[in-house]
Write a protein that holds these residues in place. Structure first.
Motif, short mmCIF file in Angstrom:
data_model
loop_
_atom_site.label_atom_id
_atom_site.label_comp_id
_atom_site.label_asym_id
_atom_site.label_seq_id
_atom_site.Cartn_x
_atom_site.Cartn_y
_atom_site.Cartn_z
N ALA A 126 -5.24 -3.66 -10.01
CA ALA A 126 -4.35 -4.77 -9.69
C ALA A 126 -3.01 -4.26 -9.13
O ALA A 126 -2.46 -4.84 -8.18
N ALA A 127 -2.49 -3.16 -9.71
CA ALA A 127 -1.23 -2.59 -9.21
C ALA A 127 -1.42 -2.06 -7.79
O ALA A 127 -0.54 -2.23 -6.93
N LEU A 128 -2.57 -1.43 -7.54
CA LEU A 128 -2.85 -0.91 -6.20
C LEU A 128 -2.93 -2.05 -5.18
O LEU A 128 -2.34 -1.98 -4.09
N VAL A 129 -3.66 -3.11 -5.53
CA VAL A 129 -3.78 -4.25 -4.63
C VAL A 129 -2.43 -4.92 -4.43
O VAL A 129 -2.08 -5.34 -3.32
N GLY A 130 -1.64 -5.01 -5.50
CA GLY A 130 -0.32 -5.61 -5.39
C GLY A 130 0.58 -4.88 -4.40
O GLY A 130 1.30 -5.51 -3.62
N ARG A 131 0.51 -3.55 -4.41
CA ARG A 131 1.31 -2.78 -3.46
C ARG A 131 0.84 -3.02 -2.03
O ARG A 131 1.65 -3.16 -1.11
N LYS A 132 -0.48 -3.09 -1.84
CA LYS A 132 -1.01 -3.37 -0.50
C LYS A 132 -0.59 -4.76 -0.03
O LYS A 132 -0.22 -4.96 1.13
N VAL A 133 -0.65 -5.72 -0.94
CA VAL A 133 -0.28 -7.10 -0.59
C VAL A 133 1.19 -7.18 -0.19
O VAL A 133 1.55 -7.83 0.80
N CYS A 134 2.05 -6.51 -0.96
CA CYS A 134 3.48 -6.56 -0.65
C CYS A 134 3.78 -5.89 0.69
O CYS A 134 4.63 -6.37 1.46
N ALA A 135 3.08 -4.78 0.98
CA ALA A 135 3.28 -4.12 2.26
C ALA A 135 2.86 -5.03 3.41
O ALA A 135 3.54 -5.11 4.44
N GLU A 136 1.74 -5.73 3.23
CA GLU A 136 1.28 -6.65 4.27
C GLU A 136 2.21 -7.86 4.37
O GLU A 136 2.50 -8.35 5.47
N LEU A 137 2.69 -8.34 3.23
CA LEU A 137 3.55 -9.52 3.22
C LEU A 137 4.87 -9.25 3.94
O LEU A 137 5.44 -10.16 4.57
N SER A 138 5.37 -8.02 3.84
CA SER A 138 6.65 -7.71 4.47
C SER A 138 6.59 -7.86 5.99
O SER A 138 7.63 -8.05 6.64
N ARG A 139 5.40 -7.78 6.58
CA ARG A 139 5.27 -7.95 8.03
C ARG A 139 5.55 -9.39 8.46
O ARG A 139 5.81 -9.64 9.64
#
Length: 217
Positions: free
Chosen positions: A167-180
Motif C-alpha cells: 500500500a505504501a508503494l502504491v501510494g507513492r506511485k499514486v502521488c507521483a502520478e497525481l502531481s502531474r
C-alpha cells in the motif's frame, strides 16, 4: 481504462474535475473535528490542494484516489496473500449478515463523512441514519470460525506487513502520478470553487454590516 496506476489516477482525476462544477458550499453545519483522511494527507499535498481549498473539495478527491490504492491492494491480496484473503472474506460474510450500513456504497464525495446533522431541539424527529444502522430485532449471529493457531496468527501478521508495504508503494506511485495533474486541478479550483467562496465572504460581510456603524472605516 486499463489497470495501470497511471490510467486509474487519470480516470479519477477526470471524474473529480467533471464533478467540481456541480460542487456547492455546504451551509447546514460545520465540522466538529479534523478529517483524518484529508488533514496532512500526502494525496492532497501531491495534488497541490493543501491550502485555500474547502474540505469537501479535498475530500471528494482523496476518497477517489484512496479507492485506487485500495483496489490495487485488494488485487495484490487476492493474488499473493491467501491467509489475509480468507480473513477478509470471512469478515465480509459477517458484515453481510449484520444490519443495514448507510455509509456504504456512497459517491466518493460523501464516503467517510458523517451523514446525520446535529439535532436541533425544535426540529421534528423522524429517524437518523445511525438508527437505520442498528437492527430493530437481533438477528442470528453468523457461525464464528475456529480460533487461529499461533502459527496462523504469525503468518497473518506477516501478510499484513506485506500488504502495508505494498500500500505504501502504491501510494507513492499514486502521488507521483497525481502531481502531474496539479496545474489543471488548481485551475479548476480557481474557476469553479473560488467564486463560491468569494460570494460567501461577500454575504458574510453584508450580514455583519450595521446601519449604526460609521462609514469609511
Amino acid at each position: 481504462m486499463d489497470g495501470s496506476i497511471e490510467s486509474r489516477v487519470d480516470h479519477e482525476v477526470d471524474d473529480w474535475l467533471n464533478w467540481l462544477p456541480r460542487w456547492r458550499p455546504g451551509t447546514h453545519r460545520g465540522r466538529a473535528r479534523l478529517c483524518r483522511t484529508c488533514f496532512g494527507s500526502p494525496i492532497i499535498g501531491a495534488a497541490g490542494l493543501t491550502t485555500d481549498v474547502p474540505h469537501a473539495v479535498q475530500h471528494a478527491l482523496s476518497m477517489r484516489i484512496k479507492r485506487v490504492i485500495d483496489a490495487d491492494v485488494d488485487e495484490y491480496t487476492e493474488a499473493h496473500l491467501p491467509l489475509l484473503r480468507r480473513e477478509i472474506h470471512l469478515n465480509e460474510q459477517r458484515k453481510a449478515a449484520a444490519s443495514y450500513q448507510p455509509t456504504e456504497g456512497l459517491d466518493p464525495a460523501y464516503t467517510g463523512l458523517d451523514l446525520d446533522p446535529p439535532a436541533t431541539p425544535d426540529a421534528p424527529y423522524l429517524f437518523t441514519f445511525a438508527d437505520l444502522a442498528r437492527p430493530e430485532e437481533p438477528s442470528a449471529a453468523p457461525v464464528a470460525p475456529p480460533p487461529l493457531s499461533v502459527e496462523e496468527k504469525a503468518a497473518i501478521r506477516a501478510e499484513l506487513k506485506l500488504a502495508d508495504e505494498h500500500a505504501a508503494l502504491v501510494g507513492r506511485k499514486v502521488c507521483a502520478e497525481l502531481s502531474r495533474h496539479q496545474a489543471r486541478m488548481r485551475r479548476a479550483v480557481s474557476d469553479f470553487v473560488e467564486p463560491w467562496v468569494l460570494a460567501l465572504l461577500a454575504d458574510l460581510d453584508t450580514a455583519l454590516d450595521s446601519p449604526l456603524w460609521p462609514r469609511g472605516i
